[in-house]
Design a protein around this motif. Structure first.
Motif, PDB file in Angstrom:
ATOM      1  N   LEU A 120      19.689  13.665  -8.589  1.00  0.00           N
ATOM      2  CA  LEU A 120      19.128  12.480  -7.947  1.00  0.00           C
ATOM      3  C   LEU A 120      18.262  12.856  -6.750  1.00  0.00           C
ATOM      4  N   ALA A 121      18.678  13.846  -5.985  1.00  0.00           N
ATOM      5  CA  ALA A 121      17.866  14.285  -4.843  1.00  0.00           C
ATOM      6  C   ALA A 121      16.488  14.733  -5.319  1.00  0.00           C
ATOM      7  N   GLY A 122      16.442  15.452  -6.439  1.00  0.00           N
ATOM      8  CA  GLY A 122      15.152  15.869  -6.994  1.00  0.00           C
ATOM      9  C   GLY A 122      14.313  14.682  -7.425  1.00  0.00           C
ATOM     10  N   ALA A 123      14.930  13.701  -8.061  1.00  0.00           N
ATOM     11  CA  ALA A 123      14.196  12.506  -8.491  1.00  0.00           C
ATOM     12  C   ALA A 123      13.663  11.730  -7.292  1.00  0.00           C
ATOM     13  N   TYR A 124      14.477  11.596  -6.258  1.00  0.00           N
ATOM     14  CA  TYR A 124      14.019  10.876  -5.064  1.00  0.00           C
ATOM     15  C   TYR A 124      12.936  11.647  -4.319  1.00  0.00           C
ATOM     16  N   ALA A 125      13.017  12.974  -4.285  1.00  0.00           N
ATOM     17  CA  ALA A 125      11.953  13.770  -3.666  1.00  0.00           C
ATOM     18  C   ALA A 125      10.649  13.596  -4.444  1.00  0.00           C
ATOM     19  N   MET A 126      10.742  13.535  -5.772  1.00  0.00           N
ATOM     20  CA  MET A 126       9.551  13.318  -6.584  1.00  0.00           C
ATOM     21  C   MET A 126       8.966  11.929  -6.316  1.00  0.00           C
ATOM     22  N   LEU A 127       9.839  10.915  -6.231  1.00  0.00           N
ATOM     23  CA  LEU A 127       9.378   9.561  -5.924  1.00  0.00           C
ATOM     24  C   LEU A 127       8.711   9.517  -4.550  1.00  0.00           C
ATOM     25  N   ALA A 128       9.313  10.199  -3.582  1.00  0.00           N
ATOM     26  CA  ALA A 128       8.738  10.233  -2.231  1.00  0.00           C
ATOM     27  C   ALA A 128       7.378  10.937  -2.226  1.00  0.00           C
ATOM     28  N   THR A 129       7.238  11.954  -3.038  1.00  0.00           N
ATOM     29  CA  THR A 129       5.992  12.716  -3.087  1.00  0.00           C
ATOM     30  C   THR A 129       4.879  11.952  -3.797  1.00  0.00           C
ATOM     31  N   PHE A 130       5.192  11.356  -4.939  1.00  0.00           N
ATOM     32  CA  PHE A 130       4.160  10.727  -5.761  1.00  0.00           C
ATOM     33  C   PHE A 130       4.028   9.228  -5.557  1.00  0.00           C
ATOM     34  N   GLY A 131       4.988   8.611  -4.895  1.00  0.00           N
ATOM     35  CA  GLY A 131       4.880   7.201  -4.557  1.00  0.00           C
ATOM     36  C   GLY A 131       5.406   6.267  -5.624  1.00  0.00           C
ATOM     37  N   PRO A 132       5.383   4.964  -5.321  1.00  0.00           N
ATOM     38  CA  PRO A 132       6.028   3.952  -6.138  1.00  0.00           C
ATOM     39  C   PRO A 132       5.198   3.422  -7.301  1.00  0.00           C
ATOM     40  N   GLY A 133       3.968   3.835  -7.425  1.00  0.00           N
ATOM     41  CA  GLY A 133       3.110   3.309  -8.474  1.00  0.00           C
ATOM     42  C   GLY A 133       2.478   1.984  -8.073  1.00  0.00           C
ATOM     43  N   ALA A 134       1.632   1.483  -8.964  1.00  0.00           N
ATOM     44  CA  ALA A 134       0.855   0.275  -8.673  1.00  0.00           C
ATOM     45  C   ALA A 134       1.703  -0.987  -8.659  1.00  0.00           C
ATOM     46  N   TYR A 135       2.818  -0.989  -9.393  1.00  0.00           N
ATOM     47  CA  TYR A 135       3.656  -2.181  -9.464  1.00  0.00           C
ATOM     48  C   TYR A 135       4.739  -2.110  -8.389  1.00  0.00           C
ATOM     49  N   SER A 136       4.292  -2.242  -7.150  1.00  0.00           N
ATOM     50  CA  SER A 136       5.197  -2.110  -6.009  1.00  0.00           C
ATOM     51  C   SER A 136       4.686  -2.948  -4.848  1.00  0.00           C
ATOM     52  N   LEU A 137       5.587  -3.237  -3.934  1.00  0.00           N
ATOM     53  CA  LEU A 137       5.188  -3.947  -2.719  1.00  0.00           C
ATOM     54  C   LEU A 137       4.267  -3.079  -1.873  1.00  0.00           C
ATOM     55  N   ASP A 138       4.511  -1.769  -1.864  1.00  0.00           N
ATOM     56  CA  ASP A 138       3.625  -0.862  -1.125  1.00  0.00           C
ATOM     57  C   ASP A 138       2.198  -0.975  -1.633  1.00  0.00           C
ATOM     58  N   ALA A 139       2.010  -1.031  -2.950  1.00  0.00           N
ATOM     59  CA  ALA A 139       0.665  -1.153  -3.522  1.00  0.00           C
ATOM     60  C   ALA A 139       0.044  -2.496  -3.158  1.00  0.00           C
ATOM     61  N   ARG A 140       0.811  -3.561  -3.206  1.00  0.00           N
ATOM     62  CA  ARG A 140       0.297  -4.898  -2.852  1.00  0.00           C
ATOM     63  C   ARG A 140      -0.117  -4.959  -1.393  1.00  0.00           C
ATOM     64  N   ARG A 141       0.593  -4.234  -0.545  1.00  0.00           N
ATOM     65  CA  ARG A 141       0.275  -4.209   0.889  1.00  0.00           C
ATOM     66  C   ARG A 141      -0.859  -3.249   1.208  1.00  0.00           C
ATOM     67  N   GLY A 142      -1.266  -2.457   0.221  1.00  0.00           N
ATOM     68  CA  GLY A 142      -2.343  -1.496   0.438  1.00  0.00           C
ATOM     69  C   GLY A 142      -1.889  -0.198   1.074  1.00  0.00           C
ATOM     70  N   SER A 143      -0.584   0.038   1.132  1.00  0.00           N
ATOM     71  CA  SER A 143      -0.089   1.263   1.782  1.00  0.00           C
ATOM     72  C   SER A 143       0.246   2.360   0.781  1.00  0.00           C
ATOM     73  N   TYR A 144      -0.009   2.114  -0.507  1.00  0.00           N
ATOM     74  CA  TYR A 144       0.259   3.128  -1.525  1.00  0.00           C
ATOM     75  C   TYR A 144      -1.038   3.809  -1.912  1.00  0.00           C
ATOM     76  N   LYS A 145      -1.063   5.106  -1.735  1.00  0.00           N
ATOM     77  CA  LYS A 145      -2.192   5.929  -2.182  1.00  0.00           C
ATOM     78  C   LYS A 145      -1.639   6.941  -3.159  1.00  0.00           C
TER      79      LYS A 145
END
Length: 149
Positions: A120-145
């Motif tokens: 799980l730590a590896g999966a979460y590190a990967m998520l932290a590195t690559f981000g949440p994708g376009a279908y996320s609140l971060d993307a809607r707020r413009g904070s996802y690159k």
């Protein structure tokens, strides 16, 4: 990134968040079992730490689910998984009076939990590195690159 990849990331976030949302809620509703494990590990203020762990798990799990502050939540959960894996699952179990086979079974289960935490730590590190994708609140707020174009 393709819509298929973004959908896969969304599904992965749902899977990664479910355990912590449910676990966090459980700890907040009934912290006794977690407090016992914390006390057995020699940590102080076990009940308070159980409530804090439950709150952390619930909030960070929800953040991953909706894709809010996903990179921060991902790094925090990766660190949490490593910490709890080492502290609570990084050793053999030996319950006095239990048969050797029972202690062996418990030790095997604890080793599996340790490996689960590292995975799980590896999966979460990967998520932290690559981000949440376009279908996320971060993307809607413009904070996802996207990390990869």
């Amino acid at each position: 990134m393709s819509s298929t990849n973004n959908a896969i990331i969304l599904v992965a976030r749902v899977f990664l968040s479910a355990m912590f949302i449910l676990s966090g809620f459980g700890k907040l509703a009934d912290p006794a079992g977690t407090a016992g494990m914390i006390a057995q590990a020699g940590m102080p203020a076990a009940t308070a730490l159980a409530y804090l762990a439950g709150l952390f798990e619930l909030v960070s799990g929800l953040a991953v689910l909706i894709g809010f502050q996903t990179r921060l939540a991902g790094w925090a959960l990766a660190a949490f998984c490593v910490f709890t894996g080492v502290v609570f699952h990084g050793h053999a179990i030996n319950v006095p009076g239990f048969p050797d086979a029972a202690n062996g079974f418990l030790s095997t289960m604890n080793q599996i939990m340790f490996m689960k935490n590292l995975t799980l730590a590896g999966a979460y590190a990967m998520l932290a590195t690559f981000g949440p994708g376009a279908y996320s609140l971060d993307a809607r707020r413009g904070s996802y690159k996207p990390a990869i174009a």
